[in-house]
Design a protein around this motif. Structure first.
Motif, PDB file in Angstrom:
ATOM      1  N   VAL A 154      -2.981  21.104 -27.785  1.00  0.00           N
ATOM      2  CA  VAL A 154      -1.836  21.621 -28.522  1.00  0.00           C
ATOM      3  C   VAL A 154      -1.397  22.928 -27.869  1.00  0.00           C
ATOM      4  O   VAL A 154      -2.218  23.752 -27.497  1.00  0.00           O
ATOM      5  N   THR A 155      -0.072  23.102 -27.712  1.00  0.00           N
ATOM      6  CA  THR A 155       0.454  24.326 -27.131  1.00  0.00           C
ATOM      7  C   THR A 155       0.779  25.314 -28.241  1.00  0.00           C
ATOM      8  O   THR A 155       1.618  25.044 -29.086  1.00  0.00           O
ATOM      9  N   PHE A 156       0.089  26.453 -28.252  1.00  0.00           N
ATOM     10  CA  PHE A 156       0.309  27.474 -29.269  1.00  0.00           C
ATOM     11  C   PHE A 156       1.221  28.563 -28.713  1.00  0.00           C
ATOM     12  O   PHE A 156       1.153  28.898 -27.541  1.00  0.00           O
ATOM     13  N   ARG A 191       7.904  29.911 -28.489  1.00  0.00           N
ATOM     14  CA  ARG A 191       7.980  28.456 -28.670  1.00  0.00           C
ATOM     15  C   ARG A 191       9.239  27.890 -28.027  1.00  0.00           C
ATOM     16  O   ARG A 191       9.231  26.781 -27.481  1.00  0.00           O
ATOM     17  N   ILE A 226       5.056  21.483 -35.393  1.00  0.00           N
ATOM     18  CA  ILE A 226       5.166  20.766 -34.124  1.00  0.00           C
ATOM     19  C   ILE A 226       6.643  20.612 -33.801  1.00  0.00           C
ATOM     20  O   ILE A 226       7.384  19.962 -34.534  1.00  0.00           O
ATOM     21  N   ARG A 277       7.201  15.158 -28.508  1.00  0.00           N
ATOM     22  CA  ARG A 277       6.580  16.197 -29.318  1.00  0.00           C
ATOM     23  C   ARG A 277       5.986  17.249 -28.386  1.00  0.00           C
ATOM     24  O   ARG A 277       5.492  16.936 -27.303  1.00  0.00           O
ATOM     25  N   ASP A 293       3.397  19.349 -28.901  1.00  0.00           N
ATOM     26  CA  ASP A 293       1.967  19.661 -28.926  1.00  0.00           C
ATOM     27  C   ASP A 293       1.207  18.902 -27.841  1.00  0.00           C
ATOM     28  O   ASP A 293       0.318  19.438 -27.181  1.00  0.00           O
ATOM     29  N   THR A 294       1.569  17.638 -27.622  1.00  0.00           N
ATOM     30  CA  THR A 294       0.919  16.821 -26.597  1.00  0.00           C
ATOM     31  C   THR A 294       1.860  16.462 -25.463  1.00  0.00           C
ATOM     32  O   THR A 294       1.429  15.908 -24.455  1.00  0.00           O
TER      33      THR A 294
END
Length: 580
Positions: free
Chosen positions: A25-27, A167, A410, A429, A431-432
């Motif tokens: 997951v990209t934070f 983000r 997300i 998406r 996150d992935t």
């Protein structure tokens, strides 16, 4: 530059600006220089031009003078012979704390050629030139792609503007990594959370990518009530239709695609009636189509998600937008509608007459759907590209939704791929970075003619019509079928399109005349009186034979002032009916 080099250069340029931790997951992390970023809201922003030979520029300055953009091929140096394009400057944001007055500068560059590397710089008056930035044109000859994003809404998400900006950078990095040759970006509105918060605009404009790729911006409900959006961006073919303080409708063409951007907030923010705004949106669509009648793909974008997330479906503003817009969209053979607002991703069924149009052989809920020459229009609500999700972050369905996605914080982005034969929207998406949904429309050149023929056949087979108009429709149908057979082999779009337009005219003639409905929107209102009065007074108002017949409520033949008076009497209840 090769695709690999483009990918590397984009990722490095953006990654250098932000510190992020990446796993499955990209934070979003803290930005190293946020205090500096948030005060720099004067950056130059690029927007698509009226077509792919043009590029629009906008930026803030603290001096009001003639703005200039110089642009040249990358292998040439700037000098006195470099083409220079002048624009306009107008007062914009004033910082109440410092007293600094900013000016909005807008310039349009023309004469760009496809598949070329350029560099540009800009200045105001006798000031210094900016640093040089690069810009790469693409070619639409064999198809093209663009990036579509839902509400960035910098300032509303977890961590505020700083983490929303991080983000936002992450989303653009992922999107351009997958589509480094994107021709432009489209944002579905709500660029910021606070319509006057210039530090939020600074976050939205910060990514380095936006100095080398154009972005079209819609007015969202969070952008409204003030003109800041119009100061920062220079969208093409801007009209007064649907205008609020955040701008009006506009349109542009790219390759074989026509994009029509509507200010859906006008139904709530304008002082005009809902009917008057609907007429204005219709006029913008007609003006846009007249500018490129043979565009194979017609795309409309606006902010409110009229066929989006269920919990928003009954919101008063969304309901009013839906009632106002879907009949117009049905009338103009629109292929795709892109919206935002709900911060969750949804894809509708093909929609016509406010209802799904389904092929029982197709599983519309699948993750990879292809339809062939579909009836109706498909509507996408794009999820947030930077900030939070809404409605408890759960997918939702009702009768119009075929596919829905939402998970806590997300974000997502969509890649739109356009060819002569297909229009595909792929949604990923963040996150992935995995593909969540793919929807493809395959369309033949005769698709509009085929739909018009089916519509005419339904009218004739219904048995509800007779007389001279039925004979005219039958004759027009026979002629249209002859063109259909002729173009089936050679796929001549122009000939098939023209035949469909002629047949549509006869189809419309079959509908009963609503006397007093001068502007043709299906309702008799004061707007009809105004249109008729302007026509009688000799203003540049064109009325079709059907409109002239609807206007002649008393007279025979060409309408005169007594007809306008009679419609007014009907509207105030002094006349019971306008029917002859």
């Amino acid at each position: 530059m090769t695709n690999l080099k483009k990918i590397i250069s984009v990722i490095l340029a953006l990654a250098a600006a932000v510190t992020m931790t990446v796993s499955s997951v990209t934070f979003a992390g803290a930005l190293d220089n946020w205090d500096q970023i948030r005060t720099d809201f004067s950056k130059v922003m690029l927007a698509p031009g009226a077509d792919e030979t043009q590029l629009n520029f906008a930026w803030y300055s603290t001096e009001e003078a003639v703005p200039v953009v110089q642009i040249t091929k990358s292998d040439k140096d700037f000098d006195a012979e470099t083409p220079a394009f002048e624009g306009t400057s107008s007062p914009a944001y004033r910082n109440a704390e410092t007293g600094t007055q900013y000016y909005s500068n807008k310039v349009t560059v023309t004469g760009l050629v496809p598949s070329a590397s350029y560099q540009y710089r800009y200045k105001v008056g006798d000031g210094d030139w900016s640093e040089a930035y690069s810009y790469q044109t693409q070619s639409s000859e064999n198809g093209f792609g663009f990036i579509a994003v839902g509400d960035p809404q910098i300032g509303i998400g977890t961590g505020g503007s700083e983490q929303d900006t991080a983000r936002w950078i992450n989303t653009l990095t992922l999107a351009t990594g997958r589509m480094p040759d994107a021709s432009f970006i489209m944002s579905m509105g709500d660029q910021v959370d606070g319509n006057k918060e210039e530090d939020q605009y600074a976050g939205f404009m910060y990514p380095a990518l936006l100095r080398s790729m154009a972005i079209s911006t819609l007015a969202g409900n969070h952008d409204c009530d003030v003109p800041n959006l119009t100061w920062h961006f220079n969208n093409p073919n801007q009209t007064k239709y649907g205008e609020t303080s955040a701008g009006g409708d506009y349109y542009f063409s790219y390759g074989d695609m026509l994009v029509i951007s509507l200010n859906s907030n006008a139904v709530l923010k304008s002082t005009k009636s809902s009917n008057a705004i609907a007429v204005e949106h219709r006029k913008c669509i007609e003006e846009a189509i007249a500018s490129n009648p043979y565009a194979k793909w017609r795309v409309i974008d606006f902010h409110q998600d009229i066929y989006g997330y269920p919990d928003h479906y009954s919101d008063p503003e969304v309901s009013r937008c839906r009632e106002q817009l879907y009949p117009i969209i049905d009338d103009y053979d629109i292929d795709v509608v892109l919206t935002g607002h709900g911060h969750n991703y949804t894809r509708s069924y093909q929609m016509r007459d406010n209802a799904p149009v389904k092929d029982e052989a197709i599983d519309y809920s699948a993750s990879d759907v292809t339809v062939q020459d579909p009836d109706g229009t498909v509507y996408f609500e794009l999820s947030t590209s930077a900030s939070k999700n809404y409605e408890n972050n759960k997918a939702g369905y009702n009768s119009h939704i075929a596919k829905s996605f939402a998970q806590n914080n997300i974000q997502s982005y969509s890649l739109v791929k356009v060819t002569d034969a297909s229009f595909t929207v792929e949604t990923y998406r963040t996150d992935t970075d995995e593909l969540y949904d793919s929807y493809t429309i395959n369309k033949t050149d005769r698709a509009k003619l085929d739909r018009s023929i089916k519509k005419a056949e339904r009218m004739i087979d219904s048995g509800d019509y007779s007389g001279e108009k039925l004979e005219n429709l039958t004759q027009a149908l026979d002629q249209a079928k002859a063109v259909q057979a002729q173009t089936q082999a050679n796929g001549e779009l122009e000939k098939a399109y023209d035949a469909a337009v002629l047949l549509d005219e006869k189809i419309n003639d079959m509908k009963p005349i609503l006397y007093g409905d001068v502007n043709g929107d299906g309702v008799v209102r004061i707007n009809d009186v105004i249109v008729l009065q302007r026509y009688i007074a000799g203003y540049d108002v064109k009325l079709s034979p059907r409109q002239l017949e609807a206007a002649a409520v008393v007279s025979d033949g060409s309408p005169i002032i007594i007809d306008a008076t009679q419609i007014q009497r009907y509207l105030v209840g002094l006349v019971a009916s306008l029917d002859k």
